[in-house]
Motif scaffolding. Structure first.
Motif, PDB file in Angstrom:
ATOM      1  N   PRO A 230       0.826  -1.198   0.000  1.00 52.02           N
ATOM      2  CA  PRO A 230       0.000   0.000   0.000  1.00 52.02           C
ATOM      3  C   PRO A 230       0.869   1.262   0.000  1.00 52.02           C
ATOM      4  O   PRO A 230       1.907   1.304   0.657  1.00 52.02           O
ATOM      5  N   ALA A 231       0.419   2.277  -0.736  1.00 51.06           N
ATOM      6  CA  ALA A 231       1.160   3.532  -0.796  1.00 51.06           C
ATOM      7  C   ALA A 231       1.045   4.277   0.524  1.00 51.06           C
ATOM      8  O   ALA A 231       0.071   4.133   1.260  1.00 51.06           O
ATOM      9  N   ALA A 232       2.056   5.080   0.805  1.00 46.57           N
ATOM     10  CA  ALA A 232       2.038   5.914   2.011  1.00 46.57           C
ATOM     11  C   ALA A 232       1.210   7.168   1.710  1.00 46.57           C
ATOM     12  O   ALA A 232       1.712   8.134   1.128  1.00 46.57           O
ATOM     13  N   VAL A 233      -0.054   7.130   2.058  1.00 38.98           N
ATOM     14  CA  VAL A 233      -0.956   8.261   1.821  1.00 38.98           C
ATOM     15  C   VAL A 233      -1.695   8.580   3.111  1.00 38.98           C
ATOM     16  O   VAL A 233      -1.896   7.713   3.964  1.00 38.98           O
ATOM     17  N   GLU A 238      -6.654   8.992   0.727  1.00 40.88           N
ATOM     18  CA  GLU A 238      -7.302   7.687   0.576  1.00 40.88           C
ATOM     19  C   GLU A 238      -8.804   7.855   0.360  1.00 40.88           C
ATOM     20  O   GLU A 238      -9.396   7.221  -0.530  1.00 40.88           O
ATOM     21  N   ARG A 239      -9.437   8.712   1.148  1.00 37.50           N
ATOM     22  CA  ARG A 239     -10.886   8.923   1.012  1.00 37.50           C
ATOM     23  C   ARG A 239     -11.231   9.529  -0.341  1.00 37.50           C
ATOM     24  O   ARG A 239     -12.226   9.146  -0.975  1.00 37.50           O
ATOM     25  N   ARG A 240     -10.415  10.484  -0.794  1.00 40.10           N
ATOM     26  CA  ARG A 240     -10.689  11.102  -2.083  1.00 40.10           C
ATOM     27  C   ARG A 240     -10.550  10.097  -3.208  1.00 40.10           C
ATOM     28  O   ARG A 240     -11.369  10.065  -4.138  1.00 40.10           O
ATOM     29  N   ALA A 247     -17.434   6.932  -7.771  1.00 36.36           N
ATOM     30  CA  ALA A 247     -18.151   7.740  -8.753  1.00 36.36           C
ATOM     31  C   ALA A 247     -18.008   7.151 -10.160  1.00 36.36           C
ATOM     32  O   ALA A 247     -18.977   7.110 -10.932  1.00 36.36           O
ATOM     33  N   VAL A 248     -16.814   6.691 -10.495  1.00 32.75           N
ATOM     34  CA  VAL A 248     -16.581   6.103 -11.816  1.00 32.75           C
ATOM     35  C   VAL A 248     -17.359   4.800 -11.968  1.00 32.75           C
ATOM     36  O   VAL A 248     -18.051   4.580 -12.975  1.00 32.75           O
ATOM     37  N   LEU A 249     -17.259   3.922 -10.992  1.00 30.06           N
ATOM     38  CA  LEU A 249     -17.940   2.634 -11.066  1.00 30.06           C
ATOM     39  C   LEU A 249     -19.454   2.801 -11.174  1.00 30.06           C
ATOM     40  O   LEU A 249     -20.112   2.143 -11.986  1.00 30.06           O
ATOM     41  N   ASP A 267      -1.252  18.794  -2.786  1.00 28.39           N
ATOM     42  CA  ASP A 267      -1.961  19.776  -1.959  1.00 28.39           C
ATOM     43  C   ASP A 267      -3.342  19.271  -1.560  1.00 28.39           C
ATOM     44  O   ASP A 267      -4.240  20.059  -1.275  1.00 28.39           O
ATOM     45  N   GLY A 268      -3.500  17.935  -1.568  1.00 25.15           N
ATOM     46  CA  GLY A 268      -4.784  17.336  -1.228  1.00 25.15           C
ATOM     47  C   GLY A 268      -5.661  17.045  -2.427  1.00 25.15           C
ATOM     48  O   GLY A 268      -6.707  16.405  -2.293  1.00 25.15           O
ATOM     49  N   ARG A 269      -5.225  17.505  -3.618  1.00 24.90           N
ATOM     50  CA  ARG A 269      -6.023  17.272  -4.821  1.00 24.90           C
ATOM     51  C   ARG A 269      -5.489  16.069  -5.605  1.00 24.90           C
ATOM     52  O   ARG A 269      -4.284  15.841  -5.682  1.00 24.90           O
ATOM     53  N   LEU A 270      -6.424  15.336  -6.196  1.00 25.91           N
ATOM     54  CA  LEU A 270      -6.105  14.233  -7.089  1.00 25.91           C
ATOM     55  C   LEU A 270      -6.770  14.490  -8.436  1.00 25.91           C
ATOM     56  O   LEU A 270      -7.922  14.913  -8.499  1.00 25.91           O
ATOM     57  N   LEU A 271      -6.042  14.236  -9.509  1.00 27.18           N
ATOM     58  CA  LEU A 271      -6.605  14.282 -10.856  1.00 27.18           C
ATOM     59  C   LEU A 271      -6.542  12.890 -11.447  1.00 27.18           C
ATOM     60  O   LEU A 271      -5.572  12.149 -11.230  1.00 27.18           O
ATOM     61  N   VAL A 272      -7.561  12.522 -12.201  1.00 31.60           N
ATOM     62  CA  VAL A 272      -7.551  11.229 -12.881  1.00 31.60           C
ATOM     63  C   VAL A 272      -6.770  11.365 -14.183  1.00 31.60           C
ATOM     64  O   VAL A 272      -7.068  12.227 -15.017  1.00 31.60           O
ATOM     65  N   ASN A 273      -5.778  10.510 -14.366  1.00 35.01           N
ATOM     66  CA  ASN A 273      -5.043  10.471 -15.619  1.00 35.01           C
ATOM     67  C   ASN A 273      -5.816   9.668 -16.650  1.00 35.01           C
ATOM     68  O   ASN A 273      -6.122  10.150 -17.734  1.00 35.01           O
ATOM     69  N   GLU A 274      -6.154   8.440 -16.303  1.00 32.75           N
ATOM     70  CA  GLU A 274      -6.954   7.606 -17.202  1.00 32.75           C
ATOM     71  C   GLU A 274      -7.550   6.450 -16.435  1.00 32.75           C
ATOM     72  O   GLU A 274      -7.137   6.134 -15.316  1.00 32.75           O
ATOM     73  N   ILE A 275      -8.553   5.826 -17.059  1.00 30.55           N
ATOM     74  CA  ILE A 275      -9.169   4.631 -16.488  1.00 30.55           C
ATOM     75  C   ILE A 275      -8.952   3.466 -17.447  1.00 30.55           C
ATOM     76  O   ILE A 275      -8.798   3.658 -18.654  1.00 30.55           O
TER      77      ILE A 275
END
Length: 363
Positions: A230-233, A238-240, A247-249, A267-275
């Protein structure tokens, strides 16, 4: 045919069809066999890696109507191992009454990068800014809006760093478009990210969702080299990520396992690169880090079984073995903390994924 949610779970002995005979199909077939299912592969390559560990293989093009008709009749559920299977073939199977999971909508969305990013933003899963490119005029205008550097990609068919080119100044626009053969493209703004993460998630026929811990990825030359999980997050990240996966599923009414690549902006933000509407390279760590790995999870989901546990019981570093890396197999197989997964490919071409190794450590 009844809706998938109304169908009883497939009993052991049923037949699962897999479009695609590569390493992902091979590991899906092995997982299905452990659960008592028979597997039939459809792939144009005779003696494919997946075909050799399955009950049988239909050797035909993915759009061969006769082969699809036979395939749909002999299989109780059909899935696919890579997203470049023609969406029309999946639609043909579904229209003929075959149960297909994930469905043709998820496949069509993932095959077109503009459609994919439009969908993602629509369900609240943010991406980088982007623009559809059909001409040099489109590209020139988009560069003025998005700035440089920016990444130009073909809308369809690119993978592992193929079908894309960085544009560092507007002067390179015409050459970049020519390099992609003038095909329909997408221009993506540069993401100023601190690291690349991914999340593997599953949704069952009944809508139940299971999400694995995040992985942290390192790419080289556009190809995944390692995943640590598991990644260190922190809990917020993790919640985001879990909210994005959910939401995707749900937005796709998805059934099966999906891989979602993320940019962590720090900075607390995540962007989706691809699915990726399938089991995913960044989820290989689950084979030795979780009780129920992503391959078994996918089979459980499409067969209508309860989803398995996703809690990690070990820390894993997954490393892809590309081309001549496979020559290290004897050395790697001798290491007590390594688990080697070979794909059964005969030719070790440069850059070709031949195997992966999971290095295991206590949590």
């Amino acid at each position: 045919m009844a809706a998938p949610t109304e169908l009883p779970p497939l009993a052991p002995g049923a037949t699962i069809g897999i479009l695609g005979g590569g390493q992902l199909g091979r590991m899906l077939s092995q997982a299905a066999s452990r659960l008592g299912f028979d597997v039939v592969i459809l792939d144009p390559e005779e003696n494919s890696p997946a075909g050799r560990v399955s009950r049988g293989q239909i050797v035909a093009a993915y759009d061969d109507p006769t082969a699809l008709n036979v395939f749909g009749r002999v299989c109780d559920v059909v899935t696919f191992e890579f997203e470049n299977v023609p969406a029309a073939s999946v639609e043909r199977l579904a229209e003929a009454g075959a149960l297909v999971a994930p469905g043709p909508v998820a496949l069509a969305v993932a095959q077109d990068r503009v459609e994919e990013k439009t969908f993602l933003n629509g369900v609240g899963a943010p991406t980088v800014a982007f623009a559809a490119i059909d001409s040099l005029d489109d590209l020139t205008a988009a560069l003025q809006t998005l700035g440089t550097p920016a990444l130009l990609k073909t809308r369809r068919d690119g993978y592992d760093g193929k079908g894309q080119v960085w544009i560092k100044s507007a002067k390179q626009a015409a050459a970049a478009l020519a390099e992609l053969g003038g095909r329909p493209a997408i221009l993506e703004a540069r993401a100023d990210f601190t690291r690349e993460l991914s999340i593997i998630a599953a949704r069952g026929r009944d809508g139940t969702i299971a999400v694995y811990p995040l992985g942290q990825n390192h790419h080289a030359g556009g190809v995944l080299r390692t995943t640590q999980a598991p990644a260190a997050v922190d809990a917020k990240t993790e919640r985001r990520a879990r909210a994005i996966a959910t939401a995707v599923l749900e937005g796709l009414a998805y059934v099966g396992v999906i891989g979602i690549e993320l940019f962590d902006l720090g900075d607390g933000r995540l962007l989706v690169n691809e699915i990726a509407p399938r089991v995913h390279n960044t989820g290989h760590w689950t084979q030795d880090g979780c009780v129920c790995d992503q391959f078994e999870q996918h089979i459980r989901a499409i067969a209508g079984w309860p989803l398995g546990p996703v809690t990690a019981h070990a820390r894993v570093q997954m490393t892809n073995l590309l081309g001549a890396d496979i020559d290290q197999w004897t050395k790697l197989a001798a290491k007590p903390d390594h688990r080697l997964h070979l794909y059964g490919k005969a030719e070790a071409r440069p850059g070709r994924k031949m195997a992966h190794v999971n290095r295991i450590a206590p949590l």
